[in-house]
Scaffold this active site. Structure first.
Site, mmCIF file in Angstrom:
data_model
loop_
_atom_site.group_PDB
_atom_site.id
_atom_site.type_symbol
_atom_site.label_atom_id
_atom_site.label_comp_id
_atom_site.label_asym_id
_atom_site.label_seq_id
_atom_site.Cartn_x
_atom_site.Cartn_y
_atom_site.Cartn_z
ATOM 1 C CE LYS A 67 0.719 5.490 -43.330
ATOM 2 N NZ LYS A 67 0.469 6.379 -42.174
ATOM 3 C CB THR A 68 5.725 1.408 -40.050
ATOM 4 O OG1 THR A 68 5.711 2.572 -40.865
ATOM 5 C CG2 THR A 68 7.050 0.701 -40.167
ATOM 6 C CG ASP A 112 6.525 4.736 -45.106
ATOM 7 O OD1 ASP A 112 5.294 4.857 -45.278
ATOM 8 O OD2 ASP A 112 7.135 5.286 -44.182
ATOM 9 C CB THR A 161 0.420 10.350 -46.065
ATOM 10 O OG1 THR A 161 1.374 10.737 -47.054
ATOM 11 C CG2 THR A 161 1.148 9.810 -44.855
ATOM 12 N NE ARG A 220 5.760 8.017 -35.639
ATOM 13 C CZ ARG A 220 5.504 7.817 -36.929
ATOM 14 N NH1 ARG A 220 4.858 8.735 -37.612
ATOM 15 N NH2 ARG A 220 5.883 6.715 -37.524
HETATM 16 P P1 ADP Z 1 2.884 5.064 -39.559
HETATM 17 O O1 ADP Z 1 3.704 4.032 -40.280
HETATM 18 O O2 ADP Z 1 1.430 5.028 -39.909
HETATM 19 O O3 ADP Z 1 3.465 6.450 -39.672
HETATM 20 P P2 ADP Z 1 3.773 3.643 -37.198
HETATM 21 O O4 ADP Z 1 3.346 2.257 -37.496
HETATM 22 O O5 ADP Z 1 5.235 3.942 -37.361
HETATM 23 O O6 ADP Z 1 2.917 4.710 -37.984
HETATM 24 O O7 ADP Z 1 3.311 3.927 -35.685
HETATM 25 C C1 ADP Z 1 3.921 4.933 -34.897
HETATM 26 C C2 ADP Z 1 4.044 4.485 -33.444
HETATM 27 O O8 ADP Z 1 2.738 4.446 -32.888
HETATM 28 C C3 ADP Z 1 4.635 3.078 -33.301
HETATM 29 O O9 ADP Z 1 5.874 3.153 -32.638
HETATM 30 C C4 ADP Z 1 3.687 2.314 -32.416
HETATM 31 O O10 ADP Z 1 4.301 2.076 -31.183
HETATM 32 C C5 ADP Z 1 2.520 3.236 -32.164
HETATM 33 N N1 ADP Z 1 1.267 2.656 -32.646
HETATM 34 C C6 ADP Z 1 0.696 2.886 -33.847
HETATM 35 N N2 ADP Z 1 -0.500 2.248 -33.941
HETATM 36 C C7 ADP Z 1 -0.667 1.596 -32.778
HETATM 37 C C8 ADP Z 1 -1.713 0.780 -32.263
HETATM 38 N N3 ADP Z 1 -2.817 0.535 -32.978
HETATM 39 N N4 ADP Z 1 -1.569 0.255 -31.032
HETATM 40 C C9 ADP Z 1 -0.469 0.543 -30.296
HETATM 41 N N5 ADP Z 1 0.557 1.323 -30.727
HETATM 42 C C10 ADP Z 1 0.458 1.859 -31.931
#
Ligand code: ADP
Length: 342
Positions: A67-68, A112, A161, A220
């Site tokens: 998401k981030t 977030d 979430t 992640r």
């Molecule tokens: P969320 O915000 O949903 O908790 P993040 O965007 O922070 O998740 O993603 C966590 C890690 O996973 C990031 O550092 C990124 O490198 C990796 N990641 C997430 N989605 C992908 C994707 N579709 N392709 C490659 N790497 C990804």
């Protein structure tokens, strides 16, 4: 959200810096979530052609699914600056007013855990999202007046979430909403391949697929396990190449089991199967039994256990399926549910 998961593994600045470096910077580098990628691409292209900020975007799904990263990509692909904030940091309408009034035209604002914002701020956000305007209350009681303030147009990217906790008026003001799904092992293999290249770790395909299989469908976690495998090769190997035995040894050391469940996942399953004989049991009772917050169980642990068919949510509480008993090596209760019953 990540810190909710990994109490046993301290995440220091270096780890966060590496996580940042591994983030894909464009939609074409973003692995999987094909449908959402296509929809976002269209949204961004239309905004670019019309030279206006993109519509507000709501992304929901368990932690670590991107998401981030997608919020950063939205800013990057539209050539706009990005401002990062989070629901828990916005505890008063004034916090949000300060944030919104400091945005530059077209800026992308990422909030977030948007479901954890204060209610008064939520109401201010409705008007800001719709009309790029807020009303600031001055004074108290009968003498209070509201002063309207025009804002620079912006794109809000909200992440949650727990999309069920978002009030409808807020949800309705997002022009595009997407739910991110857990990743397939083949997609995680691509994430791992890319990260391994960036970290300079040599991984044969079989080792890659082993990490993917044990990553709980979450990029992640895939990246984190890869870093632990890399550590293992630095200490016990040549510092570069990781064979399947190295992968096994490293992941066993960190209590990740053969299908990727970690300590907390297993604690929840154990409680459900052994203490409550398969359930049904209420969420708060389950949370107290494993010593974790109910919110963590509900937004982090359960979605994956439900997805792999180990647990069901029924009106009377949480239940374990036959697969959960099998995984723990326990004899199923007579009334045990099958995946198909859920
Ligand atoms: P969320 O915000 O949903 O908790 P993040 O965007 O922070 O998740 O993603 C966590 C890690 O996973 C990031 O550092 C990124 O490198 C990796 N990641 C997430 N989605 C992908 C994707 N579709 N392709 C490659 N790497 C990804």
């Amino acid at each position: 959200m990540d810190e909710l998961r990994d109490t046993a593994e301290p995440v220091d600045d270096t780890e966060l810096a590496i996580e940042g470096a591994l983030r894909p910077a464009s939609l074409s580098e973003f692995v999987g979530q094909q449908k959402v990628r296509g929809q976002l691409q269209l949204l961004l292209d239309a905004a670019r052609i019309q030279q206006r900020p993109a519509d507000h975007i709501l992304l929901s799904g368990p932690p670590g699914l991107g998401k981030t990263t997608l919020a950063m990509i939205v800013a990057h692909e539209s050539g706009r600056p990005l401002r990062l904030s989070s629901g828990p940091a916005i505890q008063h309408a004034g916090d949000l007013a300060a944030l919104l009034s400091s945005l530059t035209p077209g800026e992308v604002l990422f909030i977030d855990e948007v479901h954890r914002m204060a209610r008064s701020a939520e109401e201010m956000l409705y008007l800001a999202m719709e009309d790029f305007r807020i009303d600031i209350m001055v004074g108290k009681g009968a003498g209070a007046t509201s002063i309207p303030l025009d804002l620079a147009p912006f794109t809000l990217v909200g992440a949650t979430t727990r999309s069920g906790l978002l009030p409808n008026p807020l949800r309705d003001r997002f022009g595009f909403t997407a739910h991110l799904e857990y990743y397939e092992p083949a997609e995680l293999e691509r994430v791992i391949e890319r990260s391994a290249m960036m970290l300079g770790v040599g991984l044969p395909p079989i080792a890659r697929s082993e990490i993917a299989r044990r990553s709980r469908g979450t990029p992640r976690i895939a990246n984190r396990l890869l870093r632990r495998v890399r550590d293992y090769t630095i200490v016990h190997g040549d510092g570069r190449d990781a064979d399947p035995a190295t992968v096994d040894a490293a992941l066993d050391l960190y209590d990740v089991d053969a299908i990727g469940l970690d300590r907390l996942d297993r604690a929840v399953l154990e409680a459900l199967v052994r203490r409550f004989r398969g359930g049904p049991v209420g969420l708060s009772t389950l949370a107290v039994t494993v010593g974790e917050e109910a919110e963590t169980i509900e937004s982090v642990v359960e979605p994956y256990l439900v997805r792999i068919g180990f647990m069901g949510r029924t009106p009377r509480g949480r239940v374990a399926t036959r697969e959960a008993y099998q995984h723990l090596g326990a004899a199923p209760a007579e009334s045990v549910l099958e995946i198909d019953d859920l």
